[in-house]
Write a protein that holds these residues in place. Sequence first.
Motif, short mmCIF file in Angstrom:
data_model
loop_
_atom_site.label_atom_id
_atom_site.label_comp_id
_atom_site.label_asym_id
_atom_site.label_seq_id
_atom_site.Cartn_x
_atom_site.Cartn_y
_atom_site.Cartn_z
N PHE A 158 -9.79 3.41 1.42
CA PHE A 158 -9.16 2.15 1.02
C PHE A 158 -9.33 1.19 2.19
O PHE A 158 -8.64 1.30 3.20
CB PHE A 158 -7.70 2.38 0.67
N CYS A 182 -3.18 -4.48 -2.87
CA CYS A 182 -2.90 -3.34 -1.98
C CYS A 182 -2.04 -2.33 -2.73
O CYS A 182 -2.18 -1.13 -2.54
CB CYS A 182 -2.19 -3.80 -0.70
N TYR A 183 -1.19 -2.83 -3.60
CA TYR A 183 -0.41 -1.91 -4.44
C TYR A 183 -1.28 -1.31 -5.55
O TYR A 183 -1.46 -0.09 -5.63
CB TYR A 183 0.80 -2.64 -5.06
N THR A 210 -4.26 0.91 -4.46
CA THR A 210 -3.89 2.18 -3.82
C THR A 210 -3.68 3.23 -4.92
O THR A 210 -4.15 4.36 -4.81
CB THR A 210 -2.63 2.04 -2.95
N VAL A 262 -6.74 5.33 4.36
CA VAL A 262 -6.54 3.88 4.38
C VAL A 262 -6.97 3.38 5.76
O VAL A 262 -6.48 3.86 6.78
CB VAL A 262 -5.06 3.51 4.13
N CYS A 288 0.85 -1.20 0.00
CA CYS A 288 0.00 0.00 0.00
C CYS A 288 0.89 1.25 0.00
O CYS A 288 0.63 2.20 -0.75
CB CYS A 288 -0.91 -0.02 1.22
N ILE A 293 2.60 0.68 7.23
CA ILE A 293 2.48 1.52 6.03
C ILE A 293 3.24 2.83 6.25
O ILE A 293 4.07 3.22 5.42
CB ILE A 293 1.00 1.82 5.70
N MET A 352 -8.72 -1.86 3.69
CA MET A 352 -7.95 -3.10 3.82
C MET A 352 -8.45 -3.83 5.07
O MET A 352 -9.40 -3.42 5.71
CB MET A 352 -6.47 -2.77 3.98
#
Lengths: 198, 385, 296
Positions: free
Chosen positions: B175, B155-156, B159, B111, B21, B44, B177
Motif C-alpha cells: 500500500f 487510505c481507508y 486499505t 504499508v 489507513c 498508523i 501511500m
Amino acid sequence: MLKELRIAGFGGQGVILAAHILGRAVSIHEGGYATMTQNYGPEARGGAASAALVVSDQPVLYPYAVSLDVLVAMSSEAYTRFVPEVREGGMLLVEEDLVPLDQKAQHLRVYGIPATRLAEELGKKMVLNVIMVGFFCAITGIVVRDAAMKSVKDAVPARFLDLNLKAFERGYEYGVELLAKGPAKGEQQMAVPQEAEV
Amino acid sequence: MKADQRCVMTGTHFINGDAACCEGALSAGARFAAGYPITPSTEIVERFAARAPQVGGLFIQMEDELASSIAIQGMVWGGQKSFTVTSGPGYSLMMEHIGLAAISETPCVFVDVQRGGPSTGLPTLPAQGDMMQARFGSHGDYVTIAICPNSPQECYDLTVKCFNLAEKFRVPVMFMMDECVGHMTEKVVIPPAEEIDLYPRRHASKPPGEFQLFEAGEELVPEMAHAGEGYKLYVTGLTHDKRGYPALNPAAQRELVGRLFEKIRRAQDELTMVEAEGLEDADVVVVSYGITSRVAQKAIQAARDKGLKVGKLRLICVWPFPEKLIRELAGKVKALVMPELNMGQVVLELERCAGGQCKVIGVPHPGGTVHKPVEILEAIERGAR
Amino acid sequence: MSTTELHVHNPVEDLLRQDRVPTIWCPGCGIGTTVNSFAHALLGQQINLQKTAIVSGIGCSGRVSGYMNLDSFHTTHGRAIPFATGLKLANPELTVIVYSGDGDLTSIGGNHLIHAARRNMDIMVVCVNNMIYAMTGGQAAATTPGASNSTTTPYGAFEPELNMAQLVDAAGACFVARWTAFHVMQLERTMAKALKKKGFRFIEILSPCPTYYQRKNNMGDALAAMVDYKKRSKIKNGCPTWETALEPGGEIVVGEFVDREREDYLTRMRRQLGSHYSEFPPQPEEQESEGCEKEC
C-alpha cells in the motif's frame, strides 16, 4: 469558492486543533470540502506550529495552501514566517498582544484580538485557540458559526465543553463588535507602523 | 463475507490518511500488527496500538523492521490477518521478507508511507521514490500488487481493498501511500459494517493427510491452513513442491515461480484499477498515481481551459502495470504525460508499454513537495504540439 | 526354529517426517542427536502435537523444523524468533519452539534474541552451537572460540567469542541451560522441563561439526569430539552465567543455569491493559432453525 487559510503560532497554543475544528466544520457540518495539512519539524516543542486549510465547495485538488486568503498568526515568529505567503489584499488575524506588526502587513486587512487575555478572563488560558476560531468565523465568514460550534462540540472533551463554547462566543462577539465599530471592511483595523523596526 | 461491526468505526470523520489507513485495516479484519516507529507512518500504528486491544488484538512494536515484516507473517500463519507499516528506510529493511511472503504465499499488507530519499532523506516530506522498490525491491523474481491512494478517504477504502487482494491472490500487497496523503486531514466516511465486503481467507477444503499446502487449483491460488489445525504444515522460503517440501531443482523452480507470476498475470483485467476520464478524444493523456493525480487534475483543467484535448488516467493499482490499457491508449494519442514524485520510475514502464506509438513525457520531481500544476501543464502543452 | 517378523519401530518415528529422511546432515554431526532428545522430550511430556509449531532460520540446524512432523516453518536467516513471536501472539494456544544454529540466532539474528528474551516471549529456543557457519562451508561465527581456524580466519580467529547463556540471562530469559551432544539424557530432561515452562526459554547445545570445525582445527572425528566433551564438561546447575564462558580447550560448563519465574509477555500485557483489553469471541453463527417456535 476556494479559500486558502493558515493558522500559526507556537507549540502549546492549540493551533492544530483550531484548524481541525474549522476543517471539520466545513467538511462535515457544512457539506463542503476541506483539506488540512501541517508543517512538521524535528522539534517536538517550541518553534512555530502551523496548520493550513484549503476549503472549497468543490473537492480540493492541490493539497497545500500557497497563496493565503487568511493568515491567523498567534505568535511573532509565526507572523514573520508566514506573512509573506498572504496574497495581496488578503486578511491577517492576529493575537494582538503577541504579534508586533511591521510594514509587511501594509497591504493586508488586519484584525487583532487579545485572545490570550480573553482566555485568561474566562479562567483558562488554553482556550485561546477556540476564541481565535470564534473570532475567525465572525471576521471572515468563511466558516458558518453554527457549523463551527458543532465542530467545537465534536472536538473537545465533555467536561470542557461549556468553557469552550463560551470561548467561541467570546471570540465571535469580539469579532462582531470589531467589525461594527471599526471602519468599513477592507481597511486596516490596527495601526501599522510605516517603517520596519530595525 | 461482511466486516465485523465491532471493528468498524462507522461514521463521518475528519481524520488524516494515516488514521484512515488504520481504520481500514481494522475494518478489513486485521487485529494484529507489528511495526517499528518511523515518520511519517507512525500515526498508523499509534492509533492501532490504542484501537486493537479493544477488539482482542494487539500491536507489537518490534526491535526493527526486519522483525516486524516477518512477525506479521507468523501472525498470518497463526490464523490472523496482519500488516506492517513503515516508510523509506524501514521499507528497505523489509525487502527480504516481502520475498518470503511472495514465495510462501503469505497474505499480508505492507504499508509504505513514502517520504523523500535516498537514505534518511526528507522524513517529513512527501515523495513517490519507492515505486520501483515496491515492484522489484526483494531479490529474485516475484510479483506483488501495489496500490496508491490519493486521499484519506482512499487510505481507508483502499486499505480494505489491499487486504482483500492479499487474501484473494495470496500475495504481499504494497500500500504505497506518501507523506502528503498520510498527514493530510479530510473528511472520511466509514460505512456500516454490513456494507463492507471482505474476501474471506480460503481455508483448506480437504482434511489433514489429503490436503497439500501449495496445491493450486484452476485459479492457481492454493488454499490455506494455519498452525495448530492438525495439518502439519511445511512452509519454507526455499523453492518447494506442492507439499511445501524443499525442491531444489530447475523443474520445481519453473513450476513454482511460473505459477506465482501466472496467478497475477491472468488477473490483469481485474487488477487494472484506474480512474479514467476524457480518453475518447484526447490528444494528450496525463497518467498519474497517488497524490500527484490530484495535482495533475488541476493541470488538466487548466489545459482544457486553454482548449487542449486532455484525458486523465489515474492508476489506483500501479503494479501490476495496466499494460494492455496503455498499449491501446498509446495507439490513439499524441502523447502520454506522467508526473511523479521521483526522478522517473513508473514512466519507464509507461514508455515500455507505449512501445514508441506516441510521445511519452515524464515530469520528474525529486519530492519534498508536490508538483506545481504549471509544471504538468507545460508538459501537456509540449505533448499536444 | 520359528522365524519372527521383526518390526523395529523407532519410538520417535511419528515425530519425524519419514518422507524427508535421510537428512542433509553429515555423518557425525550432532544436530540429529539433539533432535532425538527433543523428540523424546516432546513425547514424554504429552504435549499436544497438533498445537505445536517449530520455527527455524537458515543453516544446518535451520533444517530441523523441516524434519519434524509438526507445523514447520523454515523462515529467513536470523528471523525465526520474530516469526515465532508473531505465531505465538496470533494463537497463544500454540507451543512454539525455535530450533536453529548459533550463527543464525546470535549473529544475524542477535537483536531478535535479545528482545525476545527481554519481552519474556513465551517461546522455547533451542540453539545448536557448532561454533561455525557450517551450511556455507565453515566460516567463523560469533561463537567461534579462541584462535580457531575457519575458512574466513585462515590464520586463526582473533575476535572474542560470545557467551550466549550470559547474553540471554542478562536480557531476561526465564530459563537458560547448556548441554553438549554427549549429554543426551540430561538434554532430554532439560528440554522436557523447559517445554512445560512459560516464558522465554533458551537451551544451548554444543555439537560437533566434523566436516568443518573439527577438521579445520585438527580435533579428530565425531567420536573424538564426544570424548572431548565428556572430558571437559563439568555440570554446574545454577552456575552464574558469567562463569560459563567457553574457553578454548577449557572447561565446558553445562547444566541448567537459570530457572526463574517472570511474567511472560502476554500475561503482562493483559495485566497492564486491564479493561482496555477486550476478549474477541467469534461472532455467533447465524441460527439456522428458528428454535422454540414449536413450543411457543
